[in-house]
Design a protein around this motif. Structure first.
Motif, PDB file in Angstrom:
ATOM      1  N   LEU A  40     -48.589  39.297  -7.678  1.00 25.53           N
ATOM      2  CA  LEU A  40     -47.656  38.225  -7.996  1.00 25.53           C
ATOM      3  C   LEU A  40     -47.622  37.972  -9.497  1.00 25.53           C
ATOM      4  N   TRP A  41     -48.768  38.129 -10.161  1.00 27.98           N
ATOM      5  CA  TRP A  41     -48.876  37.907 -11.599  1.00 27.98           C
ATOM      6  C   TRP A  41     -48.600  39.164 -12.423  1.00 27.98           C
ATOM      7  N   GLY A  42     -48.129  40.229 -11.759  1.00 31.01           N
ATOM      8  CA  GLY A  42     -47.689  41.411 -12.502  1.00 31.01           C
ATOM      9  C   GLY A  42     -48.746  42.464 -12.738  1.00 31.01           C
ATOM     10  N   GLY A  43     -49.884  42.377 -12.058  1.00 27.90           N
ATOM     11  CA  GLY A  43     -50.939  43.367 -12.251  1.00 27.90           C
ATOM     12  C   GLY A  43     -50.860  44.506 -11.254  1.00 27.90           C
ATOM     13  N   GLU A  44     -51.542  45.607 -11.575  1.00 25.45           N
ATOM     14  CA  GLU A  44     -51.583  46.731 -10.652  1.00 25.45           C
ATOM     15  C   GLU A  44     -52.980  47.332 -10.500  1.00 25.45           C
ATOM     16  N   LYS A  45     -53.966  46.825 -11.224  1.00 23.40           N
ATOM     17  CA  LYS A  45     -55.332  47.319 -11.037  1.00 23.40           C
ATOM     18  C   LYS A  45     -55.780  46.993  -9.616  1.00 23.40           C
ATOM     19  N   GLU A  46     -56.299  47.964  -8.930  1.00 27.41           N
ATOM     20  CA  GLU A  46     -56.779  47.732  -7.568  1.00 27.41           C
ATOM     21  C   GLU A  46     -58.283  47.507  -7.527  1.00 27.41           C
ATOM     22  N   LYS A  47     -58.924  47.635  -8.683  1.00 24.40           N
ATOM     23  CA  LYS A  47     -60.349  47.348  -8.785  1.00 24.40           C
ATOM     24  C   LYS A  47     -60.655  46.972 -10.226  1.00 24.40           C
ATOM     25  N   ILE A  48     -61.688  46.172 -10.396  1.00 20.57           N
ATOM     26  CA  ILE A  48     -62.085  45.740 -11.740  1.00 20.57           C
ATOM     27  C   ILE A  48     -63.576  46.010 -11.918  1.00 20.57           C
ATOM     28  N   ILE A  49     -64.047  45.861 -13.161  1.00 21.89           N
ATOM     29  CA  ILE A  49     -65.462  46.095 -13.464  1.00 21.89           C
ATOM     30  C   ILE A  49     -66.162  44.750 -13.615  1.00 21.89           C
ATOM     31  N   PRO A  50     -67.023  44.378 -12.670  1.00 23.95           N
ATOM     32  CA  PRO A  50     -67.813  43.157 -12.848  1.00 23.95           C
ATOM     33  C   PRO A  50     -69.087  43.470 -13.638  1.00 23.95           C
ATOM     34  N   TYR A  51     -69.507  42.526 -14.448  1.00 22.19           N
ATOM     35  CA  TYR A  51     -70.828  42.684 -15.064  1.00 22.19           C
ATOM     36  C   TYR A  51     -71.807  41.721 -14.411  1.00 22.19           C
ATOM     37  N   ALA A  52     -73.036  42.177 -14.253  1.00 18.74           N
ATOM     38  CA  ALA A  52     -74.077  41.366 -13.633  1.00 18.74           C
ATOM     39  C   ALA A  52     -74.584  40.360 -14.657  1.00 18.74           C
ATOM     40  N   SER A  53     -74.298  39.090 -14.401  1.00 17.65           N
ATOM     41  CA  SER A  53     -74.656  38.024 -15.320  1.00 17.65           C
ATOM     42  C   SER A  53     -75.980  37.412 -14.883  1.00 17.65           C
ATOM     43  N   MET A  54     -77.003  37.569 -15.720  1.00 13.51           N
ATOM     44  CA  MET A  54     -78.322  37.042 -15.387  1.00 13.51           C
ATOM     45  C   MET A  54     -78.333  35.517 -15.423  1.00 13.51           C
ATOM     46  N   VAL A  55     -79.258  34.934 -14.694  1.00 11.42           N
ATOM     47  CA  VAL A  55     -79.410  33.487 -14.644  1.00 11.42           C
ATOM     48  C   VAL A  55     -80.640  33.052 -15.442  1.00 11.42           C
ATOM     49  N   ALA A  56     -81.744  33.732 -15.227  1.00  5.12           N
ATOM     50  CA  ALA A  56     -83.011  33.363 -15.862  1.00  5.12           C
ATOM     51  C   ALA A  56     -83.150  33.994 -17.241  1.00  5.12           C
ATOM     52  N   LEU A  57     -84.010  33.385 -18.068  1.00  6.41           N
ATOM     53  CA  LEU A  57     -84.329  33.938 -19.380  1.00  6.41           C
ATOM     54  C   LEU A  57     -85.209  35.175 -19.228  1.00  6.41           C
ATOM     55  N   SER A  58     -86.282  35.062 -18.504  1.00 10.66           N
ATOM     56  CA  SER A  58     -87.163  36.160 -18.111  1.00 10.66           C
ATOM     57  C   SER A  58     -87.857  36.840 -19.297  1.00 10.66           C
ATOM     58  N   THR A  59     -88.535  37.949 -19.001  1.00  9.91           N
ATOM     59  CA  THR A  59     -89.318  38.690 -19.996  1.00  9.91           C
ATOM     60  C   THR A  59     -88.644  40.024 -20.293  1.00  9.91           C
ATOM     61  N   PRO A  60     -88.972  40.635 -21.428  1.00 17.21           N
ATOM     62  CA  PRO A  60     -88.397  41.953 -21.727  1.00 17.21           C
ATOM     63  C   PRO A  60     -88.698  42.986 -20.648  1.00 17.21           C
ATOM     64  N   GLU A  61     -89.933  42.994 -20.140  1.00 15.47           N
ATOM     65  CA  GLU A  61     -90.320  43.983 -19.138  1.00 15.47           C
ATOM     66  C   GLU A  61     -89.559  43.789 -17.829  1.00 15.47           C
ATOM     67  N   GLU A  62     -89.441  42.526 -17.392  1.00 13.53           N
ATOM     68  CA  GLU A  62     -88.737  42.258 -16.141  1.00 13.53           C
ATOM     69  C   GLU A  62     -87.265  42.581 -16.261  1.00 13.53           C
ATOM     70  N   ARG A  63     -86.675  42.260 -17.401  1.00 15.29           N
ATOM     71  CA  ARG A  63     -85.258  42.532 -17.574  1.00 15.29           C
ATOM     72  C   ARG A  63     -84.986  44.040 -17.659  1.00 15.29           C
ATOM     73  N   ALA A  64     -85.893  44.790 -18.242  1.00  9.76           N
ATOM     74  CA  ALA A  64     -85.729  46.246 -18.272  1.00  9.76           C
ATOM     75  C   ALA A  64     -85.762  46.819 -16.862  1.00  9.76           C
ATOM     76  N   GLU A  65     -86.678  46.323 -16.040  1.00 12.24           N
ATOM     77  CA  GLU A  65     -86.756  46.787 -14.661  1.00 12.24           C
ATOM     78  C   GLU A  65     -85.508  46.366 -13.878  1.00 12.24           C
ATOM     79  N   GLN A  66     -85.029  45.160 -14.126  1.00 15.69           N
ATOM     80  CA  GLN A  66     -83.814  44.705 -13.466  1.00 15.69           C
ATOM     81  C   GLN A  66     -82.624  45.579 -13.864  1.00 15.69           C
TER      82      GLN A  66
END
Length: 395
Positions: A138-164
């Motif tokens: 209706l708004w004139g688009g034709e993409k049938e899929k988009i790219i979501p990015y995983a948005s973290m919630v916690a601050l966490s540690t470098p090691e945990e975020r690397a594993e995530q």
């Protein structure tokens, strides 16, 4: 006239009214949902010392009913607004979204994430259903899929975020956003270094400093000044970070514009700014190179779509803020699919507790991120999703 002919006549009138846009609002409701399970809590990086709850099921949503038998859905508004919304909206055309957005902005006090955004989305849902089209078409688009990015919630540690990051990449995600405002710059930079080392150069990393949560001069947690924002940005761009989000206070347009001019990487923001005039200023002063408006703050999609036009006129990219986690996310998905200058969509996803599927559990037909990191657009008319009927608490 016999009964069958009367039914046919009523049906024909309904179809004629639907095609002509002559559909009137008959009721507005807040519908409560049954909670199946409490998953757990996460301390969000932007609100240290407090907890964000994640459930399967639960919450509520807004319904707008019409005389054509079409019902639109949107995120829940606060119950204290229901009488004012009904007094204004009932009896009016469901198609007059511009008029309704302007009037309801005046009659109903703004309340972030609990305001009239859900009513506006429900009206667009009705229009899409009446037209037989998903909103992105209706708004004139034709993409049938988009790219979501995983948005973290916690601050966490470098090691945990690397594993995530490794886990997200193995699940197909193409991008993630890190929360970075540790006590020291060294810990912030080490987090990005660890993540970059874990996923390589073909994975997109965004960074959020969360410095624009407050409309005043104080907020909890580490507060950045210009020196820290600039030094961090220089380090991050060397690590190939896609954007640095909200590195200074919300209305420090002068400082943000200076930072934006001094670094090559994208400076992003705007999720907490409710006024369209603010985005005009952002564009005129080149405050951000990537805008992040939020429909749940700006009272709906009608206003948010205008920011998309504004961004295009000024040659800026935009990626809407997360939309509250459920119906608002899907509405944003339609917008992103209709915009040529929106490279990603934000999806709150910090598993296992903060998994996006927990918020999507209210849907009967929720979309999922596929193995290549794309999320398909709903194919049904309007918003294209239905609330799980088993969760609806009957009056």
């Amino acid at each position: 006239m016999n009964e069958s002919c009367m039914i046919c006549r009523l049906w024909a009138n309904q179809q004629e009214n639907q095609l002509s846009g002559n559909i009137k609002v008959t009721d507005v409701k807040i519908v409560n949902l049954r909670k199946i399970k409490h998953v757990g809590n996460i301390e969000p990086a932007w609100s240290p010392g407090r907890e964000m709850s994640f459930d399967i099921g639960g919450g509520a949503f807004t319904e707008v009913h019409t005389d054509a038998g079409i019902t639109g859905i949107g995120p829940a508004m606060h119950p204290m607004f229901i009488d004012d919304v009904k007094e204004y909206l009932v009896g009016r055309s469901a198609f007059a979204v511009e008029d309704h957005a302007a009037a309801l902005n005046y009659y109903v006090p703004a309340l972030h994430y609990q305001g009239i955004a859900g009513v506006d989305m429900a009206l667009w849902d009705i229009i899409g259903k009446a037209a037989g089209l998903p909103l992105y078409k209706l708004w004139g688009g034709e993409k049938e899929k988009i790219i979501p990015y995983a948005s973290m919630v916690a601050l966490s540690t470098p090691e945990e975020r690397a594993e995530q990051a490794r886990s997200l990449q193995s699940d197909g995600f193409q991008a993630m956003k890190l929360r970075l405002h540790h006590e020291s710059i060294n810990d912030d930079i080490r987090t990005v270094e660890e993540v970059r080392s874990a996923v390589g150069d073909d994975f997109t990393i965004m960074v959020d400093a969360n410095q624009a949560q407050s409309s005043a001069n104080w907020q909890p947690g580490v507060q950045w000044d210009f020196k820290r924002a600039y030094e961090t940005a220089v380090e991050l761009q060397d690590l190939g970070v896609f954007w640095l989000e909200e590195p200074l206070k919300r209305h420090n347009f002068e400082g943000l514009a200076e930072l934006n001019a001094k670094v090559e990487m994208r400076i992003a923001g705007g999720e907490n700014n409710p006024g369209m005039h603010e985005f005009v200023q952002m564009c005129e002063q080149d405050v951000y190179s990537l805008l992040q408006p939020e429909s749940m703050v700006m009272n709906g999609m009608t206003n948010l779509r205008k920011i998309g036009v504004l961004a295009e006129l000024y040659g800026k990219e935009l990626v809407p803020h997360h939309g509250g986690g459920n119906i608002g996310v899907i509405a944003h998905q339609h917008l992103v699919a209709s915009w040529r200058h929106a490279p990603f969509m934000e999806l709150l996803h910090d598993p296992p507790i903060g998994h996006y599927k927990n918020k999507f559990s209210i849907f009967a037909n929720a979309p999922e991120v596929d193995s290549e990191g794309f999320m398909p657009l709903p194919t049904g008319p309007g918003i294209g999703l239905e609330i799980d009927p088993d969760l609806i608490i009957k009056d």
